[in-house]
Design a protein around this motif. Sequence first.
Motif, PDB file in Angstrom:
ATOM      1  N   ASP A  83       0.700  -1.234  -0.106  1.00 30.68           N
ATOM      2  CA  ASP A  83       0.009  -0.115   0.253  1.00 30.68           C
ATOM      3  C   ASP A  83       0.827   1.370  -0.128  1.00 30.68           C
ATOM      4  O   ASP A  83       1.900   1.377   0.361  1.00 30.68           O
ATOM      5  CB  ASP A  83      -0.887  -0.013   1.028  1.00 30.68           C
ATOM      6  N   VAL A  84       0.328   2.457  -0.613  1.00 27.56           N
ATOM      7  CA  VAL A  84       0.802   3.697  -0.363  1.00 27.56           C
ATOM      8  C   VAL A  84      -0.426   4.448   0.482  1.00 27.56           C
ATOM      9  O   VAL A  84      -1.366   4.535   0.118  1.00 27.56           O
ATOM     10  CB  VAL A  84       1.465   4.295  -1.889  1.00 27.56           C
ATOM     11  N   ASP A  85       0.169   5.175   1.462  1.00 28.29           N
ATOM     12  CA  ASP A  85      -0.789   6.096   2.130  1.00 28.29           C
ATOM     13  C   ASP A  85      -0.625   7.734   1.799  1.00 28.29           C
ATOM     14  O   ASP A  85       0.628   8.177   1.525  1.00 28.29           O
ATOM     15  CB  ASP A  85      -0.698   5.788   3.730  1.00 28.29           C
ATOM     16  N   VAL A  86      -1.711   8.348   1.635  1.00 25.57           N
ATOM     17  CA  VAL A  86      -1.769   9.457   1.417  1.00 25.57           C
ATOM     18  C   VAL A  86      -2.589  10.198   2.422  1.00 25.57           C
ATOM     19  O   VAL A  86      -3.519   9.952   2.675  1.00 25.57           O
ATOM     20  CB  VAL A  86      -2.431  10.002  -0.098  1.00 25.57           C
ATOM     21  N   THR A  87      -1.677  11.111   3.163  1.00 22.23           N
ATOM     22  CA  THR A  87      -2.555  11.853   4.537  1.00 22.23           C
ATOM     23  C   THR A  87      -3.278  13.109   3.853  1.00 22.23           C
ATOM     24  O   THR A  87      -2.563  13.707   3.261  1.00 22.23           O
ATOM     25  CB  THR A  87      -1.525  12.192   5.377  1.00 22.23           C
ATOM     26  N   LEU A  88      -4.550  13.225   4.089  1.00 20.40           N
ATOM     27  CA  LEU A  88      -5.327  14.314   3.516  1.00 20.40           C
ATOM     28  C   LEU A  88      -5.508  15.581   4.579  1.00 20.40           C
ATOM     29  O   LEU A  88      -5.777  15.132   5.944  1.00 20.40           O
ATOM     30  CB  LEU A  88      -6.671  13.883   3.005  1.00 20.40           C
ATOM     31  N   TYR A  89      -5.644  16.532   4.269  1.00 21.12           N
ATOM     32  CA  TYR A  89      -5.825  17.899   5.049  1.00 21.12           C
ATOM     33  C   TYR A  89      -6.779  18.721   4.605  1.00 21.12           C
ATOM     34  O   TYR A  89      -6.939  18.751   3.489  1.00 21.12           O
ATOM     35  CB  TYR A  89      -4.427  18.554   5.528  1.00 21.12           C
ATOM     36  N   TRP A  90      -7.500  19.457   5.540  1.00 21.82           N
ATOM     37  CA  TRP A  90      -8.411  20.400   5.090  1.00 21.82           C
ATOM     38  C   TRP A  90      -7.932  21.708   5.438  1.00 21.82           C
ATOM     39  O   TRP A  90      -7.421  21.952   6.563  1.00 21.82           O
ATOM     40  CB  TRP A  90      -9.784  20.206   5.962  1.00 21.82           C
ATOM     41  N   GLN A  91      -7.675  22.342   4.123  1.00 20.94           N
ATOM     42  CA  GLN A  91      -7.095  23.924   4.599  1.00 20.94           C
ATOM     43  C   GLN A  91      -7.985  24.734   4.122  1.00 20.94           C
ATOM     44  O   GLN A  91      -8.798  24.808   3.159  1.00 20.94           O
ATOM     45  CB  GLN A  91      -5.634  24.079   3.634  1.00 20.94           C
ATOM     46  N   GLN A  92      -8.316  25.859   4.940  1.00 15.26           N
ATOM     47  CA  GLN A  92      -9.347  26.898   4.639  1.00 15.26           C
ATOM     48  C   GLN A  92      -8.916  28.185   5.253  1.00 15.26           C
ATOM     49  O   GLN A  92      -8.047  28.456   5.991  1.00 15.26           O
ATOM     50  CB  GLN A  92     -10.721  26.593   5.282  1.00 15.26           C
ATOM     51  N   TRP A  93      -9.600  29.249   4.711  1.00 11.61           N
ATOM     52  CA  TRP A  93      -9.467  30.751   4.918  1.00 11.61           C
ATOM     53  C   TRP A  93      -9.184  30.787   6.537  1.00 11.61           C
ATOM     54  O   TRP A  93     -10.642  30.225   7.177  1.00 11.61           O
ATOM     55  CB  TRP A  93     -10.145  31.614   4.327  1.00 11.61           C
ATOM     56  N   ARG A  94      -8.352  31.327   7.073  1.00  8.41           N
ATOM     57  CA  ARG A  94      -8.862  31.693   8.527  1.00  8.41           C
ATOM     58  C   ARG A  94      -9.981  32.561   8.872  1.00  8.41           C
ATOM     59  O   ARG A  94     -10.779  32.441   9.792  1.00  8.41           O
ATOM     60  CB  ARG A  94      -7.376  32.190   9.270  1.00  8.41           C
ATOM     61  N   ARG A  95      -9.920  33.688   8.177  1.00  4.58           N
ATOM     62  CA  ARG A  95     -11.213  34.446   8.455  1.00  4.58           C
ATOM     63  C   ARG A  95     -12.451  33.854   7.289  1.00  4.58           C
ATOM     64  O   ARG A  95     -12.567  34.431   6.449  1.00  4.58           O
ATOM     65  CB  ARG A  95     -10.821  35.875   7.777  1.00  4.58           C
ATOM     66  N   GLY A  96     -13.111  33.112   7.974  1.00  4.52           N
ATOM     67  CA  GLY A  96     -13.999  32.281   7.442  1.00  4.52           C
ATOM     68  C   GLY A  96     -15.383  32.951   7.426  1.00  4.52           C
ATOM     69  O   GLY A  96     -15.658  34.142   7.477  1.00  4.52           O
ATOM     70  N   SER A  97     -16.508  32.063   7.580  1.00  2.94           N
ATOM     71  CA  SER A  97     -17.903  32.658   7.500  1.00  2.94           C
ATOM     72  C   SER A  97     -18.705  31.443   8.066  1.00  2.94           C
ATOM     73  O   SER A  97     -18.156  30.112   8.125  1.00  2.94           O
ATOM     74  CB  SER A  97     -18.261  32.887   6.182  1.00  2.94           C
ATOM     75  N   ALA A  98     -19.929  31.739   8.177  1.00  5.06           N
ATOM     76  CA  ALA A  98     -20.689  30.736   8.828  1.00  5.06           C
ATOM     77  C   ALA A  98     -20.918  29.681   7.697  1.00  5.06           C
ATOM     78  O   ALA A  98     -21.110  28.227   8.105  1.00  5.06           O
ATOM     79  CB  ALA A  98     -22.121  31.188   9.140  1.00  5.06           C
ATOM     80  N   ALA A  99     -21.130  30.122   6.516  1.00  8.35           N
ATOM     81  CA  ALA A  99     -21.193  28.948   5.315  1.00  8.35           C
ATOM     82  C   ALA A  99     -19.957  28.015   5.359  1.00  8.35           C
ATOM     83  O   ALA A  99     -20.135  26.638   5.449  1.00  8.35           O
ATOM     84  CB  ALA A  99     -21.421  29.637   4.153  1.00  8.35           C
ATOM     85  N   LEU A 100     -18.699  28.707   5.551  1.00  5.47           N
ATOM     86  CA  LEU A 100     -17.726  28.067   5.249  1.00  5.47           C
ATOM     87  C   LEU A 100     -17.591  26.942   6.387  1.00  5.47           C
ATOM     88  O   LEU A 100     -17.076  25.749   6.259  1.00  5.47           O
ATOM     89  CB  LEU A 100     -16.367  28.920   5.238  1.00  5.47           C
ATOM     90  N   THR A 101     -17.917  27.693   7.674  1.00  5.22           N
ATOM     91  CA  THR A 101     -17.710  26.580   8.716  1.00  5.22           C
ATOM     92  C   THR A 101     -18.779  25.436   8.791  1.00  5.22           C
ATOM     93  O   THR A 101     -18.262  24.282   9.126  1.00  5.22           O
ATOM     94  CB  THR A 101     -18.182  27.310  10.009  1.00  5.22           C
TER      95      THR A 101
END
Length: 293
Positions: free
Chosen positions: A261-279
């Motif tokens: 197997d080959v493992d790929v670690t995934l991350y969620w990156q988003q704007w720090r100044r977000g919004s209710a919709a982004l949250t």
Amino acid sequence: MMEISPEQARTLAAILTYGSFDAAAAHLSVTPSAISQRVRALEAAVGRPVLTRARPPGLTESGEAVVRFARQLDLLAADLIEELQPEQPRGGTRLTLVINSDSLHTWALAGLAPASDNVQLEILREDQEHSLDLLRAGTAAAAITATAKPVPGCSSSKLGIMRYFPVCAPDFTRRWFGTGVSAATLAAAPVVVFDRKDDLQDRWLRRFSRAALQPPRHYVPAAQEFGDAIRWGMGWGMMPEIEIGEDLATGRLETLSPNADVDVTLYWQQWRRGSAALTDVADAVRAAARVLR
């Protein structure tokens, strides 16, 4: 103190979106001269260029930060309108996300569906190794990526691990690996690759053979068709564990090597100044990512 007006920031974002000063002027209902004046004033405030003078214009690192600011202002404005007019139907907020093809094909949409009533989504498909370019440029508000280090102005959190296995159809094994899986047979057997950014197959080949092999390649840049090409015996390729469980159980596919197997670690990156919709979208994606390792 540096002062950047929303008008200047949105003007720069319009230039990036529409590709020229003239097109941005038409969108904003002003003259091209007014666009030029706003850009000059913005660069004076920032103290450095925000655009590369090319066709179409590109962004400098400072310009990327300003465009992210403009996009975040739009999200916050949408939040304010919904707060001031709660009687109005929700769903006017627009969000652009970058999601790699395998996540989109296997698990991410299941998470996004519950959030889709309250937000309009534009999903850009990009390899997990390259999605941050769109996030950095302000084109997208969030991305699923294989990079843990957050880009400027963004936060990063781990989603989980996608595990991939080198698989092929049984008939393909008989045709190409009758003498066993070795560096020699792997150099001759065709491999299916998603696109020219996809290095999973080469990553596994280097691990297995300790050499840079160059087998014949078929490029199939769509997740469903990529898997179908392997199932139909066009070649072997790396497929996500969460997609091939039934194929392995029924014998439609088999692995080239145990523990390969080959493992790929995934991350969620988003704007720090977000919004209710982004949250809301981020929460939905994290919930769906529980299927990962």
